[in-house]
Scaffold this active site. Structure first.
Site, PDB file in Angstrom:
ATOM      1  N   ASN A 113      -7.294  -2.211  14.554  1.00  0.00           N
ATOM      2  CA  ASN A 113      -8.690  -2.516  14.207  1.00  0.00           C
ATOM      3  C   ASN A 113      -8.794  -3.721  13.265  1.00  0.00           C
ATOM      4  O   ASN A 113      -9.841  -3.986  12.702  1.00  0.00           O
ATOM      5  CB  ASN A 113      -9.366  -1.288  13.582  1.00  0.00           C
ATOM      6  N   GLU A 147      -9.604  -1.577   5.415  1.00  0.00           N
ATOM      7  CA  GLU A 147     -10.194  -1.190   6.692  1.00  0.00           C
ATOM      8  C   GLU A 147     -11.488  -1.964   6.951  1.00  0.00           C
ATOM      9  O   GLU A 147     -12.147  -2.408   5.996  1.00  0.00           O
ATOM     10  CB  GLU A 147     -10.511   0.313   6.664  1.00  0.00           C
ATOM     11  N   HIS A 198      -7.080  -4.169  10.406  1.00  0.00           N
ATOM     12  CA  HIS A 198      -6.858  -3.959   8.967  1.00  0.00           C
ATOM     13  C   HIS A 198      -5.579  -4.640   8.509  1.00  0.00           C
ATOM     14  O   HIS A 198      -4.639  -4.820   9.283  1.00  0.00           O
ATOM     15  CB  HIS A 198      -6.891  -2.466   8.589  1.00  0.00           C
ATOM     16  N   ASP A 231       0.818  -1.215   0.000  1.00  0.00           N
ATOM     17  CA  ASP A 231       0.000   0.000   0.000  1.00  0.00           C
ATOM     18  C   ASP A 231       0.851   1.264   0.000  1.00  0.00           C
ATOM     19  O   ASP A 231       2.075   1.211   0.155  1.00  0.00           O
ATOM     20  CB  ASP A 231      -0.950  -0.014   1.212  1.00  0.00           C
TER      21      ASP A 231
HETATM   22  C1  GLP Z   1      -0.353   0.689   8.567  1.00  0.00           C
HETATM   23  C2  GLP Z   1      -0.077  -0.182   7.348  1.00  0.00           C
HETATM   24  C3  GLP Z   1      -0.291  -1.650   7.633  1.00  0.00           C
HETATM   25  C4  GLP Z   1       0.362  -2.016   8.947  1.00  0.00           C
HETATM   26  C5  GLP Z   1      -0.304  -1.276  10.064  1.00  0.00           C
HETATM   27  C6  GLP Z   1       0.262  -1.589  11.440  1.00  0.00           C
HETATM   28  O1  GLP Z   1      -1.590   1.277   8.604  1.00  0.00           O
HETATM   29  N1  GLP Z   1      -0.859   0.185   6.213  1.00  0.00           N
HETATM   30  O2  GLP Z   1       0.227  -2.421   6.553  1.00  0.00           O
HETATM   31  O3  GLP Z   1       0.259  -3.397   9.167  1.00  0.00           O
HETATM   32  O4  GLP Z   1      -0.151   0.125   9.828  1.00  0.00           O
HETATM   33  O5  GLP Z   1       1.379  -0.817  11.715  1.00  0.00           O
HETATM   34  P1  GLP Z   1       2.385  -1.050  12.907  1.00  0.00           P
HETATM   35  O6  GLP Z   1       3.200  -2.216  12.521  1.00  0.00           O
HETATM   36  O7  GLP Z   1       3.189   0.217  12.981  1.00  0.00           O
HETATM   37  O8  GLP Z   1       1.563  -1.282  14.115  1.00  0.00           O
END
Ligand code: GLP
Length: 240
Positions: free
Chosen positions: A136, A143, A138, A67
């Site tokens: 959440n 989402e 995702h 993404d």
């Molecule tokens: C972002 C990314 C996800 C990732 C998530 C969790 O929103 N788009 O791919 O898994 O955050 O991030 P973190 O690893 O910093 O908790």
């Protein structure tokens, strides 16, 4: 879903890196699906060390990232393209032209998403997809919603994700409100998936991965339909 329960973050990073290294050794031209966020950073560090020690070779590796914020310039230090260069690509012997991240500065988001899907389809397919998980539930930027989308698409970020990601920006107002993300279908087509989860704040999401239910309110639960998913999580995420 296989569970690898680790003591702490370092062990998650080590176990994740070992799985990727094994795949790269077995298949030197393997295609990796990569993720951003803070969770995979330790694993990327370990892969950099392995590359420096000549245990693994990125010269024939191709990568597709999950993404990217939209709109955002690839030069912006908060973009996921910049993140990947800084945390992995600049430090290993990968050919950058074989690293793909959705283009957050494309004028036509829909055309960019179509082109991204076509590139994945025209490749030999993703061998291992790395995932983190949002608090959440995702994955990528898929989402929680009534409907989930199969292909790469433009999506609006939820308030909870904007708040969670504000730590990377000077203020919450600077977090882009939209993103381009691979869809659930693109993720599910990967041959193997490893999902890394660390810390107490991921406990609820991890528990939803381990119960017997599927719900679009927690997009990661769709992974239960995939035949080869490894959840690598630490005690904090598992026990809460
Ligand atoms: C972002 C990314 C996800 C990732 C998530 C969790 O929103 N788009 O791919 O898994 O955050 O991030 P973190 O690893 O910093 O908790």
């Amino acid at each position: 879903m296989e569970l690898i329960l680790c003591k702490n973050y370092d062990e998650i990073s080590e176990r994740g890196a070992n799985i990727i290294a094994r795949a790269m050794i077995d298949k030197p031209d393997c295609i990796l699906g990569l993720a951003t966020g803070s969770t995979p950073v330790g694993m990327y560090k370990r892969l950099i060390e392995m590359n420096r020690a000549s245990w693994i070779d990125f010269s024939r590796t191709t990568t597709f990232n999950l993404d990217e914020y939209y709109p955002i310039s690839p030069e912006n230090s908060q973009s996921y393209r910049y993140f990947m260069n800084e945390n992995l690509f600049n430090h290993v012997n990968i050919d950058k032209k074989n690293t793909y991240v959705p283009n957050g500065s494309a004028a036509d988001a829909e055309a960019e998403c179509k082109a991204y899907d076509a590139m994945i389809e025209n490749s030999r397919g993703i061998d291992i997809q790395v995932l983190g998980i949002g608090i959440n539930g995702h994955i990528g930027f898929n989402e929680p919603d009534e409907n989930l989308i199969t292909g790469t698409h433009l999506t609006a970020l939820t308030e909870s994700t904007i708040e969670a990601n504000a730590r990377f920006f000077d203020s919450k107002d600077e977090v882009p409100r939209h993103a381009l993300t691979m869809g659930i279908g693109s993720i599910m087509r990967a041959r193997k998936i490893i999902l890394l989860a660390s810390g107490k704040n991921k406990h609820d999401a991890v528990m939803k991965l381990l119960d017997g239910k599927l719900t679009t309110a927690c997009p990661a639960t769709m992974l239960k339909l995939h035949p080869d998913v490894i959840l690598i999580c630490d005690e904090a995420a598992y026990n809460g």
